[in-house]
Write a protein that holds these residues in place. Structure first.
Motif, PDB file in Angstrom:
ATOM      1  N   ALA A 153       0.826  -1.206   0.000  1.00  0.00           N
ATOM      2  CA  ALA A 153       0.000   0.000   0.000  1.00  0.00           C
ATOM      3  C   ALA A 153       0.859   1.255   0.000  1.00  0.00           C
ATOM      4  O   ALA A 153       1.977   1.271   0.531  1.00  0.00           O
ATOM      5  N   ASP A 154       0.317   2.340  -0.591  1.00  0.00           N
ATOM      6  CA  ASP A 154       1.013   3.626  -0.508  1.00  0.00           C
ATOM      7  C   ASP A 154       0.751   4.255   0.867  1.00  0.00           C
ATOM      8  O   ASP A 154       0.042   3.689   1.704  1.00  0.00           O
ATOM      9  N   ASP A 155       1.317   5.425   1.100  1.00  0.00           N
ATOM     10  CA  ASP A 155       1.280   6.022   2.438  1.00  0.00           C
ATOM     11  C   ASP A 155      -0.149   6.297   2.904  1.00  0.00           C
ATOM     12  O   ASP A 155      -0.518   5.981   4.040  1.00  0.00           O
ATOM     13  N   ALA A 156      -0.957   6.897   2.019  1.00  0.00           N
ATOM     14  CA  ALA A 156      -2.326   7.235   2.414  1.00  0.00           C
ATOM     15  C   ALA A 156      -3.149   5.977   2.666  1.00  0.00           C
ATOM     16  O   ALA A 156      -3.885   5.891   3.663  1.00  0.00           O
ATOM     17  N   THR A 157      -3.022   4.996   1.781  1.00  0.00           N
ATOM     18  CA  THR A 157      -3.766   3.748   1.957  1.00  0.00           C
ATOM     19  C   THR A 157      -3.273   2.986   3.181  1.00  0.00           C
ATOM     20  O   THR A 157      -4.057   2.364   3.898  1.00  0.00           O
ATOM     21  N   LEU A 158      -1.971   3.030   3.423  1.00  0.00           N
ATOM     22  CA  LEU A 158      -1.401   2.363   4.593  1.00  0.00           C
ATOM     23  C   LEU A 158      -1.977   2.944   5.876  1.00  0.00           C
ATOM     24  O   LEU A 158      -2.297   2.201   6.815  1.00  0.00           O
ATOM     25  N   ARG A 159      -2.115   4.255   5.931  1.00  0.00           N
ATOM     26  CA  ARG A 159      -2.694   4.888   7.117  1.00  0.00           C
ATOM     27  C   ARG A 159      -4.142   4.439   7.309  1.00  0.00           C
ATOM     28  O   ARG A 159      -4.560   4.090   8.417  1.00  0.00           O
ATOM     29  N   THR A 160      -4.905   4.439   6.221  1.00  0.00           N
ATOM     30  CA  THR A 160      -6.304   3.984   6.297  1.00  0.00           C
ATOM     31  C   THR A 160      -6.387   2.540   6.760  1.00  0.00           C
ATOM     32  O   THR A 160      -7.183   2.188   7.631  1.00  0.00           O
ATOM     33  N   LEU A 161      -5.534   1.704   6.180  1.00  0.00           N
ATOM     34  CA  LEU A 161      -5.549   0.280   6.504  1.00  0.00           C
ATOM     35  C   LEU A 161      -5.133   0.036   7.948  1.00  0.00           C
ATOM     36  O   LEU A 161      -5.718  -0.804   8.648  1.00  0.00           O
ATOM     37  N   THR A 162      -4.147   0.777   8.415  1.00  0.00           N
ATOM     38  CA  THR A 162      -3.665   0.605   9.785  1.00  0.00           C
ATOM     39  C   THR A 162      -4.741   0.976  10.792  1.00  0.00           C
ATOM     40  O   THR A 162      -5.028   0.218  11.734  1.00  0.00           O
ATOM     41  N   PHE A 163      -5.361   2.146  10.606  1.00  0.00           N
ATOM     42  CA  PHE A 163      -6.388   2.570  11.550  1.00  0.00           C
ATOM     43  C   PHE A 163      -7.633   1.688  11.454  1.00  0.00           C
ATOM     44  O   PHE A 163      -8.304   1.432  12.457  1.00  0.00           O
ATOM     45  N   TRP A 164      -7.930   1.194  10.265  1.00  0.00           N
ATOM     46  CA  TRP A 164      -9.074   0.300  10.119  1.00  0.00           C
ATOM     47  C   TRP A 164      -8.812  -1.016  10.844  1.00  0.00           C
ATOM     48  O   TRP A 164      -9.705  -1.566  11.485  1.00  0.00           O
ATOM     49  N   ASN A 165      -7.590  -1.512  10.776  1.00  0.00           N
ATOM     50  CA  ASN A 165      -7.250  -2.754  11.479  1.00  0.00           C
ATOM     51  C   ASN A 165      -7.352  -2.602  12.992  1.00  0.00           C
ATOM     52  O   ASN A 165      -7.581  -3.586  13.699  1.00  0.00           O
ATOM     53  N   LEU A 166      -7.158  -1.385  13.505  1.00  0.00           N
ATOM     54  CA  LEU A 166      -7.258  -1.156  14.941  1.00  0.00           C
ATOM     55  C   LEU A 166      -8.710  -1.040  15.401  1.00  0.00           C
ATOM     56  O   LEU A 166      -8.984  -1.146  16.595  1.00  0.00           O
ATOM     57  N   GLY A 167      -9.629  -0.796  14.483  1.00  0.00           N
ATOM     58  CA  GLY A 167     -11.049  -0.708  14.824  1.00  0.00           C
ATOM     59  C   GLY A 167     -11.424   0.654  15.357  1.00  0.00           C
ATOM     60  O   GLY A 167     -10.753   1.196  16.239  1.00  0.00           O
TER      61      GLY A 167
END
Length: 345
Positions: free
Chosen positions: A185-199
Motif C-alpha cells: 500500500a502507498d502512504d495514504a492507503t497504509l494509514r487507512t488500513l492501519t487505523f481500520w485494522n485497529l477498529g
C-alpha cells in the motif's frame, strides 16, 4: 417463578443501562453537552416538534455526528455478541469466538483488499464505498468460512475439531495476505488500513450504518428462533439428532449467520475483538447456559459494552481518540487471563 422474576429483572436492568449508556454516548465527547440539551437535540433530530431555543450546535453534533456513531456502536456490539453466542453454541465451548473458524480474518482480508485495490484504481466512488466495503468483507468472511466448512466435512458429517484446525491455518494465511497488502500500500492507503485494522467508530455515517443495521436486525430475528436447537446441541450432537434436530443443517446455518454478521461488523468498524468472547461468557456465568435467556441478554450486553468502550476511547485521551479495538483488547485480554488463572474452563 423465582427464575422468571430474576430474568425479568435482568432484562429491565439491561434495558435501562443501555438507554443510559446510549444517552451518555450522545452527550459526551471532545465537546460535551448537557444531558437535557442532548435529549432535546435528539428529539428534534427524530422529528419531534420542539422549539429550537438556539441549540443549533447541539442538534448538529447529535444529529450528524454522534447519533450515527451511537447507533453503529449499538448495532456492532449486539451483532458481535450474537455471533459469539452462535460460535460458542456450535463448538459447545464457552471460550469459542468467531475468529476460531476464520470468519473475522476472512472478513478483514476482504475489506483490506477492497481498500488497497480501490486506492490503486483511483479511489472508490463515495456513494458506493461503504456498500462495496461491506460486500467485500462479507465475501471474504463467507469464502474463508466455506473453506473451513468444506475442510471439516468427513463422511457426510461436519467435524468441529477439524474445522477448528482449518480455521487456525486459514487465519494465519489471511493474516499473511493482509500483511502483503499492507506492504504494497502507498502512504495514504497504509494509514487507512492501519487505523481500520485497529477498529474505530470514528467514521460512522448513515450510509455506513444502514447495511450494518439491516444485518443486525436479520441476525437478531433469526438466531432466537434457533435457541431450542442450540440448547439441544449442548447435550451433544447425537442427543440433538435423537431430539429431532437436523444438526448438520444447524451447523451450516450458524456458520453462514456468523459469516454474515462478522463480515458486516468488520466492514463497518474494522477489527474489534473480544466482544464476541467476553459478553456471552460473562452472561453464561450469570444466567446459565439456557440460550432462551442467553441470546437476547447477550444482544443487550454487547451493545452496552461496546458503547462503554467507545466512550472510554473518546474520553481517555481527549481531544485525541483511541482506536476502539485497543480498548476492547485492553478490557478483554485481562479477563481472558483471569479465566485462565482461575481455571474457569
Amino acid at each position: 417463578m423465582t427464575q422468571v422474576v430474576s430474568n425479568r429483572c435482568l432484562f429491565i436492568a439491561l434495558t435501562l443501562l443501555l438507554l443510559l449508556v446510549f444517552w451518555l454516548s450522545l452527550a459526551l465527547g471532545s465537546v460535551s453537552l448537557p444531558l437535557g440539551d442532548t435529549l432535546r437535540a435528539l428529539l428534534r433530530t427524530l422529528g419531534w416538534p420542539l422549539a429550537s431555543d438556539g441549540h443549533a450546535q447541539a442538534e448538529l453534533i447529535v444529529g450528524q455526528l454522534r447519533l450515527p456513531r451511537a447507533l453503529m456502536g449499538l448495532a456492532e456490539g449486539s451483532l458481535l455478541a450474537l455471533c459469539g453466542v452462535a460460535m460458542q453454541g456450535l463448538f459447545r465451548n464457552p471460550l469459542a469466538d468467531p475468529g476460531l473458524v476464520g470468519v473475522s480474518s476472512g472478513a478483514a482480508l476482504g475489506a483490506a483488499a477492497a481498500i488497497v485495490f480501490g486506492a490503486a484504481l483511483g479511489g472508490l466512488p463515495p456513494a458506493f464505498a461503504p456498500y462495496l466495503l461491506s460486500l467485500s468483507a462479507f465475501a471474504g468472511g463467507l469464502g474463508v468460512t466455506w473453506l473451513v466448512f468444506r475442510l471439516g466435512r468427513r463422511d457426510g458429517e461436519t467435524r468441529v475439531a477439524t474445522m477448528l484446525l482449518a480455521g487456525i491455518a486459514l487465519t494465519a494465511l489471511a493474516g499473511a495476505l493482509i500483511g502483503l497488502f499492507t506492504y504494497l500500500a502507498d502512504d495514504a492507503t497504509l494509514r487507512t488500513l492501519t487505523f481500520w485494522n485497529l477498529g474505530s467508530l470514528n467514521g460512522a455515517s448513515y450510509a455506513r450504518l444502514w447495511p450494518l443495521l439491516l444485518v443486525t436486525l436479520l441476525v437478531a430475528a433469526w438466531l432466537p428462533r434457533r435457541v431450542d436447537a442450540l440448547n439441544a446441541l449442548l447435550l451433544g450432537e447425537s442427543e440433538a439428532r435423537h431430539l429431532g434436530f437436523d444438526v448438520e443443517r444447524l451447523k451450516a446455518q450458524l456458520i453462514c449467520c456468523t459469516a454474515l454478521g462478522v463480515g458486516a461488523a468488520v466492514a463497518a468498524a474494522g477489527m474489534i475483538g473480544f466482544i464476541g468472547l467476553v459478553v456471552p461468557h460473562l452472561l453464561r456465568l450469570l444466567v446459565g447456559p439456557d440460550h432462551r435467556v442467553l441470546v437476547p441478554a447477550s444482544m443487550f450486553a454487547g451493545a452496552i459494552l461496546l458503547l462503554l468502550a467507545d466512550l472510554l476511547a473518546r474520553l481517555a485521551l481527549a481531544p485525541m481518540e483511541l482506536p476502539i479495538g485497543i480498548v476492547t483488547a485492553l478490557l478483554g485480554a485481562p479477563f481472558f487471563l483471569y479465566l485462565l488463572l482461575r481455571g474457569r474452563f
